[in-house]
Design a protein around this motif. Sequence first.
Motif, PDB file in Angstrom:
ATOM      1  N   UNK A   1     -10.970 -57.073 -41.474  1.00  0.00           N
ATOM      2  CA  UNK A   1     -11.914 -58.179 -41.664  1.00  0.00           C
ATOM      3  C   UNK A   1     -12.768 -57.928 -42.901  1.00  0.00           C
ATOM      4  N   UNK A   2     -13.302 -56.724 -43.028  1.00  0.00           N
ATOM      5  CA  UNK A   2     -14.129 -56.390 -44.185  1.00  0.00           C
ATOM      6  C   UNK A   2     -13.327 -56.521 -45.482  1.00  0.00           C
ATOM      7  N   UNK A   3     -12.110 -56.031 -45.474  1.00  0.00           N
ATOM      8  CA  UNK A   3     -11.282 -56.093 -46.682  1.00  0.00           C
ATOM      9  C   UNK A   3     -10.999 -57.541 -47.073  1.00  0.00           C
ATOM     10  N   UNK A   4     -10.676 -58.379 -46.102  1.00  0.00           N
ATOM     11  CA  UNK A   4     -10.344 -59.760 -46.415  1.00  0.00           C
ATOM     12  C   UNK A   4     -11.574 -60.535 -46.875  1.00  0.00           C
ATOM     13  N   UNK A   5     -12.705 -60.263 -46.291  1.00  0.00           N
ATOM     14  CA  UNK A   5     -13.938 -60.896 -46.784  1.00  0.00           C
ATOM     15  C   UNK A   5     -14.187 -60.508 -48.239  1.00  0.00           C
ATOM     16  N   UNK A   6     -14.004 -59.234 -48.551  1.00  0.00           N
ATOM     17  CA  UNK A   6     -14.203 -58.788 -49.931  1.00  0.00           C
ATOM     18  C   UNK A   6     -13.201 -59.427 -50.877  1.00  0.00           C
ATOM     19  N   UNK A   7     -12.035 -59.819 -50.352  1.00  0.00           N
ATOM     20  CA  UNK A   7     -11.001 -60.457 -51.169  1.00  0.00           C
ATOM     21  C   UNK A   7     -11.206 -61.965 -51.294  1.00  0.00           C
ATOM     22  N   UNK A   8     -12.274 -62.505 -50.687  1.00  0.00           N
ATOM     23  CA  UNK A   8     -12.588 -63.921 -50.838  1.00  0.00           C
ATOM     24  C   UNK A   8     -12.232 -64.788 -49.651  1.00  0.00           C
ATOM     25  N   UNK A   9     -11.769 -64.199 -48.555  1.00  0.00           N
ATOM     26  CA  UNK A   9     -11.474 -64.967 -47.353  1.00  0.00           C
ATOM     27  C   UNK A   9     -12.709 -65.031 -46.457  1.00  0.00           C
TER      28      UNK A   9
END
Length: 409
Positions: free
Chosen positions: A394-402
Amino acid sequence: MADTAREHDLVLYGATGFVGRLVAEYLAEHAPADTRVALAGRSKDRLEGVRAALPVAAREWTLVDADSEDPGSLAALAGSTSALVTTVGPYARYGLPVVEACAAAGTHYADLTGEVLFAREAIDRCDAPARETGARIVHSCGYDSIPSDLATLLLHERAAADGAGDLRDVSLVATMRGGISGGTIDSMRSQVDAMRHNRALRRVAGDPFALSPDRAAEPAPPQPPDAARPGRTPGGMWTAPFVMASHNTRIVRRSNALLDWAYGRSLRYGEVMGCGKGPAGAVTAAAVTAGLGGLLAGMTIPPTRMLLDRLLPAPGAGPSEATRRKGWFRMVVDATTESGRRYRATAAGPGDPGYAATAVMLGESGLALALDGDRLPARTGSLTPATALGSVLVERLRAAGHTYEVTPA
């Protein structure tokens, strides 16, 4: 933290395919500079062509010959890396030897499968070996089924934090801009062919708890149908069957069971596709419902199948970069808890969901498996995105703009 005892941190198997190239591009642009990435496939020449087209950061990546029909090459590939992600499908045709090699080598694995029958067989064959070697085997790390799985996990975590009780009724409405991929079509063909003359496989595919780790222990409350008729949400949006519901729902229910039914033993989870409001929405919902039913029926009739094979996207084909960039996805997930509290989760992101957004999801899943092992849930074996990667992804995808968020409804 990466495993420095192995030659590579992350291998991308299938790098010369359409989606494989997109994942390679994503990793070249977003992997930390010291990540040891390798590209693998059947043709060294084609791999060299892929690498040459990538940003400078990827020019030193290793190229590895490997073939799903050569067990020795797969064993060597799996043993050389901490984590492997594969885009080589249909997975029922090419995937099982790759999963078996990773499970045997203790190598973390992620794929893009939307094939229930393949996932069931891989679980049956590889869960126990992977537990013994410490491998995390994670199926469905793309648009199938990360948004569904992570959104439901977040709903559970928010409800638990608020003391609102277990999840009871959870409904996802998917809207998007993008086309269906040739790989998805080929996976559908593969499953239709497998089930055509095999009643047992039809029963497995039709079971709402087909991917459960313990089918006999499932509380089995009645589940929403996958092929629902056109309907309307409380907000007035017309809905139609969602082509991915028959797989995503099984992944979410498997996550619940792997977590000892932490979401709730009375969980009812369903997915539909949003088609808009008003008369236009009603017409679209009817057309989508009829079209999906016709597609599945047409695949079982040889003359129609031949026509569809000529008209539908072929494996390895995909939209232009401009078209991929204009795409987007948005999944709104409404949940009611046992106490009557209501929550809404939103999973959304830019890019064609089956191509651009999926490349982000698989890329970040692979990086999490390769680099974040000390932060991931302490589970091994055949897992799901929610149970293997959880809040780290979740953290990674948020950082990727999701977008992944939960609010009271």
